[in-house]
Scaffold this active site. Structure first.
Site, PDB file in Angstrom:
ATOM      1  N   TYR A  39       0.354   0.853  12.220  1.00  0.00           N
ATOM      2  CA  TYR A  39       0.300   0.709  10.690  1.00  0.00           C
ATOM      3  C   TYR A  39       1.725   1.891  10.441  1.00  0.00           C
ATOM      4  O   TYR A  39       1.648   0.609   9.121  1.00  0.00           O
ATOM      5  CB  TYR A  39      -1.469   1.666  10.562  1.00  0.00           C
ATOM      6  CG  TYR A  39      -1.669   0.932   9.231  1.00  0.00           C
ATOM      7  CD1 TYR A  39      -1.527  -0.289   8.395  1.00  0.00           C
ATOM      8  CD2 TYR A  39      -0.988   2.279   8.015  1.00  0.00           C
ATOM      9  CE1 TYR A  39      -2.395  -0.212   6.663  1.00  0.00           C
ATOM     10  CE2 TYR A  39      -1.623   1.742   6.295  1.00  0.00           C
ATOM     11  CZ  TYR A  39      -1.653   0.571   5.676  1.00  0.00           C
ATOM     12  OH  TYR A  39      -2.145   0.198   5.090  1.00  0.00           O
ATOM     13  N   SER A  58       0.964  -1.544  -0.244  1.00  0.00           N
ATOM     14  CA  SER A  58       0.043  -0.384   0.421  1.00  0.00           C
ATOM     15  C   SER A  58       0.936   1.565  -0.589  1.00  0.00           C
ATOM     16  O   SER A  58       2.336   1.004   0.459  1.00  0.00           O
ATOM     17  CB  SER A  58      -0.779   0.185   1.317  1.00  0.00           C
ATOM     18  OG  SER A  58       0.088   0.896   2.289  1.00  0.00           O
TER      19      SER A  58
END
Length: 325
Positions: A157, A144
């Site tokens: 994250y 990502s």
């Protein structure tokens, strides 16, 4: 049958029960491949295996928690015992957690890193001996754009994604003498998956992905293309490349603006009770490939304009800051 170049290949997908993983399985299925579907939710995997069978591919379900290194070894053994080889391994299982860093329990940060980074490391460590024995293999990491762009209120994250990008670059360098073992990293922009409704959430506000939001089937199609023609880095969606560029050019300003945008959103967002989501245990809701935040299908040109608008805004901010000096 779409392409005989893929027929018979053994493809392992972690995090296959929903989101990109599920989309990938359904995208590969019409090519007559052998799918090994891994996740914690056995019911969702069984359902997906049935769908893949209808589309033309056999599927083996292996319940797997990627935070357990032994579970990944079991996954490799199950795939290898079933077909005698592993052609493609897709590291995809991931979780989200949102909240102010110091108000989010430390075990939550640890679990995000265990899943998103160590889960990929565990998978890579388990499958690499098979690839080396075969002297070939394709490993796809779904990282990502979070591997480049920091996510305020998602420190764990961000740590996992930045760390994962560094890990992958190190492995690529280490394997440079193995020309037929390919490490391929995917950097999609924000996706319309159920992942955000599965997220651990300590903001006390309902979460939504930041626009532009892309269809996860675009990532699935990219995985098929990479399997046919391996590439080291693939950016899915124009917004992905532009957001990376904005952070490269204006790192401090990009971070400040993203933080400001999120704080503004929290002021108007609907209230929500704090939750661990699917962080420590699987859930029985939202097990589809697509979420409910975007428009199914290919994103339109407006996504490019939105992303360009972000970049233009950052450039304007830099200009204004410099003009005041």
């Amino acid at each position: 049958m779409k392409n005989n170049a893929l027929a018979g290949k053994t493809i392992v997908i972690t995090g296959a029960s929903s989101g990109v993983g599920r989309a990938a399985a359904l995208e590969f299925a019409p090519y007559d491949v052998k799918l090994v579907l891994a996740a914690r939710n056995e019911v969702a995997l069984d359902e997906l295996a049935g769908e893949c069978g209808v589309l033309g591919s056999d599927a083996l379900v292996v319940v797997t928690d990627v935070t357990d290194p032994k579970a990944l070894i079991n996954l490799v053994n199950a795939a290898n015992d079933w077909q005698g080889k592993i052609d493609v391994w897709i590291n995809n299982a991931g979780v989200l957690a949102a909240g102010e860093f110091d108000k989010t329990p430390i075990e939550v940060h640890a679990q995000v890193i265990e899943t998103n980074m160590l889960g990929y490391i565990n998978g890579t460590h388990a499958v690499m001996p098979v690839f080396k024995k075969q002297q070939k293999g394709i490993l796809i990491n779904n990282i990502s754009i979070g591997g480049f762009l920091p996510v305020p209120y998602g420190a764990g994250y961000t740590a996992s994604k930045f760390g994962l990008r560094g890990f992958s670059e190190a492995i690529k360098a280490e394997l440079s003498s193995w020309p037929d073992i390919h490490i391929c990293d995917l950097f999609p922009a924000f996706l319309d998956t159920p992942g955000i409704v599965h997220a651990a959430n300590y903001t006390e506000k309902a979460l939504k992905p930041a626009p532009p939001v892309y269809d996860p089937r675009r990532v699935a199609r990219a995985m098929v293309k990479i399997t046919l023609n391996p590439r080291s880095n693939t950016y899915v969606g124009s917004a992905s490349s532009l957001l990376k560029l904005s952070h490269n050019l204006f790192p401090q300003l990009t971070a400040k603006i993203t933080g400001s945008v999120m704080r503004r959103y929290f002021k108007s967002a609907d209230p929500m009770v704090s939750t661990n989501g699917n962080l420590f245990n699987t859930v029985n809701y939202g097990m589809s490939a697509i979420g409910s935040f975007g428009r199914p299908g290919k994103p339109g040109a407006h996504h490019k304009y939105l992303a360009l608008g972000v970049l233009a805004g950052l450039a304007a901010g830099v200009y204004l800051l410099n003009s005041k000096k």
